[in-house]
Design a protein around this motif. Structure first.
Motif, mmCIF file in Angstrom:
data_model
loop_
_atom_site.group_PDB
_atom_site.id
_atom_site.type_symbol
_atom_site.label_atom_id
_atom_site.label_comp_id
_atom_site.label_asym_id
_atom_site.label_seq_id
_atom_site.Cartn_x
_atom_site.Cartn_y
_atom_site.Cartn_z
ATOM 1 N N GLU A 44 -1.322 -19.789 -9.927
ATOM 2 C CA GLU A 44 -1.061 -18.787 -10.969
ATOM 3 C C GLU A 44 -1.142 -17.332 -10.706
ATOM 4 N N THR A 45 -0.274 -16.654 -10.821
ATOM 5 C CA THR A 45 -0.420 -15.137 -10.188
ATOM 6 C C THR A 45 -1.434 -14.465 -10.802
ATOM 7 N N VAL A 46 -2.224 -13.711 -9.975
ATOM 8 C CA VAL A 46 -3.327 -12.930 -10.314
ATOM 9 C C VAL A 46 -3.145 -11.648 -10.126
ATOM 10 N N ALA A 47 -2.937 -10.612 -11.046
ATOM 11 C CA ALA A 47 -2.558 -9.457 -10.644
ATOM 12 C C ALA A 47 -3.885 -8.438 -10.199
ATOM 13 N N TYR A 48 -4.221 -8.388 -9.153
ATOM 14 C CA TYR A 48 -5.429 -7.698 -8.518
ATOM 15 C C TYR A 48 -5.352 -6.158 -9.017
ATOM 16 N N THR A 49 -6.524 -5.460 -9.289
ATOM 17 C CA THR A 49 -6.453 -4.134 -9.136
ATOM 18 C C THR A 49 -7.042 -3.584 -7.918
ATOM 19 N N ASP A 50 -6.725 -2.230 -7.772
ATOM 20 C CA ASP A 50 -7.249 -1.749 -6.486
ATOM 21 C C ASP A 50 -8.677 -1.873 -5.956
ATOM 22 N N GLU A 51 -9.662 -1.984 -7.074
ATOM 23 C CA GLU A 51 -11.054 -2.081 -6.893
ATOM 24 C C GLU A 51 -11.459 -3.316 -6.458
ATOM 25 N N GLY A 52 -12.495 -3.413 -5.530
ATOM 26 C CA GLY A 52 -13.082 -4.806 -5.222
ATOM 27 C C GLY A 52 -14.260 -4.966 -6.037
ATOM 28 N N ILE A 53 -14.855 -6.043 -5.806
ATOM 29 C CA ILE A 53 -16.134 -6.414 -6.597
ATOM 30 C C ILE A 53 -17.277 -5.959 -5.755
ATOM 31 N N VAL A 393 6.927 -8.187 1.994
ATOM 32 C CA VAL A 393 7.297 -6.922 2.376
ATOM 33 C C VAL A 393 8.400 -6.333 1.800
ATOM 34 N N LYS A 394 9.667 -6.939 2.133
ATOM 35 C CA LYS A 394 10.892 -6.647 1.383
ATOM 36 C C LYS A 394 10.960 -6.613 -0.026
ATOM 37 N N SER A 395 9.952 -7.617 -0.862
ATOM 38 C CA SER A 395 10.093 -7.787 -2.065
ATOM 39 C C SER A 395 9.698 -6.613 -3.084
ATOM 40 N N ARG A 396 8.949 -5.554 -2.267
ATOM 41 C CA ARG A 396 8.385 -4.536 -3.161
ATOM 42 C C ARG A 396 9.046 -3.172 -2.532
ATOM 43 N N ASP A 397 9.125 -2.050 -3.134
ATOM 44 C CA ASP A 397 9.626 -0.797 -2.677
ATOM 45 C C ASP A 397 8.166 -0.242 -1.812
ATOM 46 N N CYS A 398 7.146 -0.331 -2.461
ATOM 47 C CA CYS A 398 5.805 0.037 -2.126
ATOM 48 C C CYS A 398 4.475 -0.697 -2.514
ATOM 49 N N PHE A 399 3.492 -0.646 -1.837
ATOM 50 C CA PHE A 399 2.145 -1.246 -2.165
ATOM 51 C C PHE A 399 1.039 -0.579 -2.290
ATOM 52 N N SER A 400 0.424 -1.167 -3.377
ATOM 53 C CA SER A 400 -0.904 -0.408 -3.637
ATOM 54 C C SER A 400 -2.074 -1.541 -3.191
ATOM 55 N N GLU A 401 -3.396 -1.056 -2.933
ATOM 56 C CA GLU A 401 -4.345 -2.359 -2.596
ATOM 57 C C GLU A 401 -4.183 -3.576 -3.394
ATOM 58 N N GLY A 402 -4.152 -3.150 -4.733
ATOM 59 C CA GLY A 402 -3.981 -4.665 -5.683
ATOM 60 C C GLY A 402 -2.831 -5.117 -5.288
ATOM 61 N N VAL A 404 -1.248 -5.705 -2.440
ATOM 62 C CA VAL A 404 -1.497 -6.310 -1.255
ATOM 63 C C VAL A 404 -2.278 -7.272 -1.385
ATOM 64 N N LYS A 405 -3.513 -7.257 -2.187
ATOM 65 C CA LYS A 405 -4.128 -8.576 -2.591
ATOM 66 C C LYS A 405 -3.434 -9.508 -3.386
ATOM 67 N N THR A 406 -2.702 -9.241 -4.445
ATOM 68 C CA THR A 406 -1.910 -10.241 -4.933
ATOM 69 C C THR A 406 -0.748 -10.880 -4.160
ATOM 70 N N MET A 407 -0.390 -10.270 -3.226
ATOM 71 C CA MET A 407 0.774 -10.733 -2.241
ATOM 72 C C MET A 407 -0.039 -11.790 -1.341
ATOM 73 N N ILE A 408 -1.303 -11.515 -0.803
ATOM 74 C CA ILE A 408 -1.817 -12.347 0.152
ATOM 75 C C ILE A 408 -2.647 -13.442 -0.710
ATOM 76 N N SER A 409 -2.835 -13.610 -1.873
ATOM 77 C CA SER A 409 -3.515 -14.649 -2.461
ATOM 78 C C SER A 409 -2.875 -15.551 -3.367
ATOM 79 N N ARG A 410 -1.306 -15.425 -3.050
ATOM 80 C CA ARG A 410 -0.604 -16.280 -3.916
ATOM 81 C C ARG A 410 -0.315 -17.547 -3.676
ATOM 82 N N GLU A 411 -0.497 -17.992 -2.357
ATOM 83 C CA GLU A 411 -0.434 -19.415 -1.880
ATOM 84 C C GLU A 411 -1.466 -20.239 -2.304
#
Length: 467
Positions: A44-53, A393-402, A404-411
């Motif tokens: 299930e896709t989790v939309a991360y914010t830029d901030e960490g815990i 990387v091709k799927s988005r024009d540009c990335f925020s921290e959030g 990138v976190k959403t992308m790498i956590s999806r699998e």
């Protein structure tokens, strides 16, 4: 290689990201399909914010001499070592003493893990550990004098003077040295990395992502010892991200913002030799202490590559540059199979290998520069991960921290395991023990530490401070 890319592309476009194996040949009409649907691939896709815990502190221990302080955080051990007011030997001693005070079961947990690695590195070994000892002592003696002084003092202190190899719940002097030199003497890492900058980031500043794939142990032992180590050395300071008791570099950011991390390269056809060799994780530590740019650190590693034990990549970035130091060892170069090169985003790639994104750099467990050793054509894990990163990387024009976190956590990290099937070739795998994200627009560092319970799909990014 083109056929492999076409096959992987077809699988992704038809809703299946598992690479085919011999099980995927045409089956009898009544046989169940072995294809894995997309719903099994991504959680299930989790939309991360830029901030960490922000972690809470649950205990603090300081050595009697004040040189080392260790704090127990929610997800990791926060370590500070004061090299400015100590000798290398005093720093090593104080670090060892503080580990024992903060984590009394450290030896009992780490020793079984170490022997799992020894058996993997020396599968024919019986009761005679002399081949291990010879290799480790040869490597340890290659360290720079101040490094050797620190490591020997650490090992002497944490062992209480016990020598030899014996699975007795005590981390002996020899075992402590072996533990620190796993990358040089025993090997066993995978990893991947991605750098984005310029047009590919929301801020226009760099984002550096690193996945550490490591042998975490049959009981997830390494997940008990995640560590963020603040080495206070004046203008030679750095923050290391690895494990308690590791004195060399797995991943680190120095005080100039140079981020560097090690990635294995599958060059097992090389004959192993440690005679007259250097330990690349310790040489990387020296480079981070001495140099202030990614190019300087990467160039140093490339220029010294002939003297290392195994070929590897060094992912190295700073606020303006990103590189992969493709460190081919002497035997590989002598055989005409590889070369040492500092690969940047404009370096021509291996024939058949494509990267479609500007302002970005990807690294997996193969060299990628044109004319270098190719561990893509015969390694689907490398090929699939490279392809996935390229598509993500091709799927988005540009990335925020959030983003990138959403992308790498999806699998889903354990996909296929419940069906008893071979593990899908993920980017994030059960052996991904740490995910590190460095944001050059803020200087902030976030890390996802795999928990003691083992890999799961609940990826938490902890804010561990600034470089």
């Amino acid at each position: 290689m083109k056929k492999i890319y076409a096959l992987v592309a077809a699988l992704v476009l038809t809703g299946c990201s598992r690479v085919p194996t011999y099980k995927d040949v045409p089956a009898p009409a009544k046989a169940a399909s072995t294809l894995v649907p997309v719903s099994d691939t991504y959680g299930e896709t989790v939309a991360y914010t830029d901030e960490g815990i922000a972690d809470a502190c649950h205990g603090e221990w300081t050595s009697d001499d004040g040189i080392c302080t260790i704090k127990k955080m929610d997800h990791y051990w926060d370590v500070t070592i004061d090299y400015e007011n100590s000798t290398p030997a005093e720093a090593g001693q104080s670090y060892a003493k503080t580990i024992v005070a903060a984590f009394p079961d450290y030896a009992a947990v780490m020793e079984p893990y170490l022997y799992e690695n020894i058996i993997a590195g020396f599968p024919a070994l019986k009761d005679d550990y002399e081949p291990v000892r010879d290799r480790i002592y040869t490597l340890a003696e290659s360290l720079r004098p101040e490094q050797r002084e620190e490591l020997y003092a650490f090992a002497e202190t944490i062992s209480g003077g016990v020598r030899g190899y014996a699975q007795d719940g005590v981390l002996s002097y020899d075992e402590a040295l072996t533990f620190d030199l796993i990358p040089e003497g025993l090997r066993g890492t995978a990893c991947s990395a991605l750098s984005l900058w310029g047009s590919k980031t929301v801020s226009g500043e760099g984002l550096s992502l690193r996945l550490l794939d490591w042998q975490i142990g049959s009981e997830n032992q390494m997940c008990t010892s995640h560590a963020v180590v603040h080495a206070k050395k004046g203008d030679r300071s750095y923050t290391g991200i690895s494990f308690l008791g590791f004195n060399s570099i797995v991943s680190a950011v120095n005080d100039d913002g140079v981020f560097a991390s090690i990635l294995d390269v599958g060059s097992d056809d090389e004959p192993y030799s440690c005679e007259a060799k250097k330990c690349y994780t310790w040489e990387l530590r020296y480079a981070l202490e001495e140099y202030s740019t990614a190019e300087e650190v990467g160039t140093f590693m490339v220029e010294n590559s002939s003297s290392f034990t195994w070929s590897h990549n060094i992912f190295v970035t700073d606020a303006v540059s990103s590189y992969a130091a493709e460190d081919a060892v002497q035997s590989l170069k002598a055989g005409g199979k590889g070369r040492a090169v500092l690969r940047g985003s404009d370096t021509p790639l291996l024939g058949g290998l494509t990267w479609d994104n500007e302002d970005s750099l990807c690294v997996v467990n193969s060299f990628a520069a044109n004319g270098n050793q190719d561990f893509f054509s015969n390694n689907l894990h490398n090929t699939v991960r490279w392809y996935k990163y390229n598509e993500w990387v091709k799927s988005r024009d540009c990335f925020s921290e959030g983003d990138v976190k959403t992308m790498i956590s999806r699998e889903k990290v354990q996909q296929g395991m419940e069906r008893g099937e071979a593990l899908t070739r993920n980017v994030r795998v059960p052996g991904t023990v740490q995910i590190i994200l460095v944001d050059y627009s803020t200087g902030n560092i976030q890390v996802s530490f795999t928990p003691v319970t083992g890999p799961d799909d609940n990826v938490i990014f902890t804010d561990v401070g600034h470089f």
